[in-house]
Design a protein around this motif. Sequence first.
Motif: not given
Length: 487
Positions: A66-74, A76-79, A278-284, A385-392
């Motif tokens: 059931d697990l999916k990453p955040i879609p690209d449309s939601h 962005e990365s500051v860098n 969010v920050v990128q996880k440093s390792c698995p 989970e209750f958000a209608e337009n959640f972004i990262c």
Amino acid sequence: MSYDTLFSRLSVHGQEQLIKFWPDLSAKEQEQLAREISSLDFAEVNEVFRRAVDASKVIKEKLDHDLKPIPDSHYESVNNLSNEKYEEYESLGFKEIAEGRVGVLLLSGGQATRLGFGHPKGMYDVGLPSKKTLFQIQAERIVKIQQMAAEKYGKEGRITWYIMTSEHTMAPTADFFKTHSYFGLNEDDVVFFNQGTLPCFDFEGKVLLDEKHHIASAPDGNGGLYKALKTEGILEDIMKRGVKHLHAHSVDNILIKVADPVFIGYCTSKNADCAAKVVQKSCPSEAVGVVCRVNGHYKVVEYSELTDAAAERRNPDGRLTFSAGNICNHYFSAEFLSKICNFESKLKLHLAKKKIPFVDSDGIRQKPTEPNGIKIEKFIFDVFEFAENFICLEVSREAEFSPLKNSDAAKQDCPTTARLDLLKLHRTYIRQAGGNITDDVDVEISPLLSYAGENLEDLVKDEVFVISPFHLKSMSESETNGVNGNH
Ligand code: UTP
């Protein structure tokens, strides 16, 4: 209230152990215990315990399918933002600040047990040259960002700083701010409010006594925010002041960009109701929760809930698929908060086995060395989970995340790492502005001089920094202290 009344009230709910020592108590102590008992609805208390235990029993299915990453449309990365996009978001954020539509929700009700400080964590000084505490650093970032917004838009919008405390941290926090004249902010713009508490239990669900006349309780977790916003009149205050955007974050991240205009602008431009930096996880194997989608809902999935395969999965570009590390740094629209506060009682309850001081059956207070009981907490991110337009928004760890969790003995997320991470970032700012500084020279830049590395060129370009440690101050600080803060 008489013993008999209390006994009948408690025994229906199996909690009569709370008055076992009634005959030993003075009249005043009896009054206190009776007051504490009367303030609790024991049917609800038992229900909270039951719900938390049930939630913890659900076998943490490893959620691969059931697990999916955040879609690209939601996401962005500051860098990766172009300069134009960055400036567009920043300008939008400054505009909202200048219009007085931005507030900050500071989560400062935790007990800081790992740090073992004995005072609210915001009062901690990690040993910077300035000796500034976390509260002062954050206050000065607010002062500065307000000034920058006013300079850009010619309008002096003020940021309201909502500071959530708990029964243990309220008085010392409020006193600290008063003693320090609110660190240059208007007293009216700093609003303290208390989060709730929940009783602590033994493993069978019996409420523990901390003392013979005092029930053991603990703050209800940083997700207690939502209940407190409602019960403490903060939602109303938010509406009254016309605040539309709230930046919520933990007190312990020394690099926090308080009321970050880029984050506010990004969320405003995307019309988001809820967002996470969010920050990128440093390792698995890094033990951090990741923001992702489970069955179409945005959630933070704890490290323990990921299979090794999911934790290690990589995209074709080599990046971890589930890499959005949650850092307790969120955006909420005021509208979203009012919606959430109406059904906060349905939020998930998390159970943690802890060492809880308690009065044993012989009436002796024990300080256990092994977990002996249960604390129940709500988490701030359980509303995603209750958000209608959640972004990262992905940000870089070096620039925005260094939490103070432990004492130096732990050697990570501790006072030393917080201090070194801030000084390292400030060396980067100096180099970016054309100054020369070697890695062994420590220069702290006052937030009143520069919020995030801007405004330094005139001071540092072609300068060689040799004095260490050194505090690079704003003009106003140098005048107040009678010291020349410039190099
Ligand atoms: P932590 O979970 O790291 O807890 O809180 P803590 O109290 O700082 O430290 P420990 O676990 O006792 O060692 C993350 C953020 O949430 C706040 C904390 O103040 C911190 O800013 N928090 C935590 C609350 O505001 N209320 C709570 O009930 C718990």
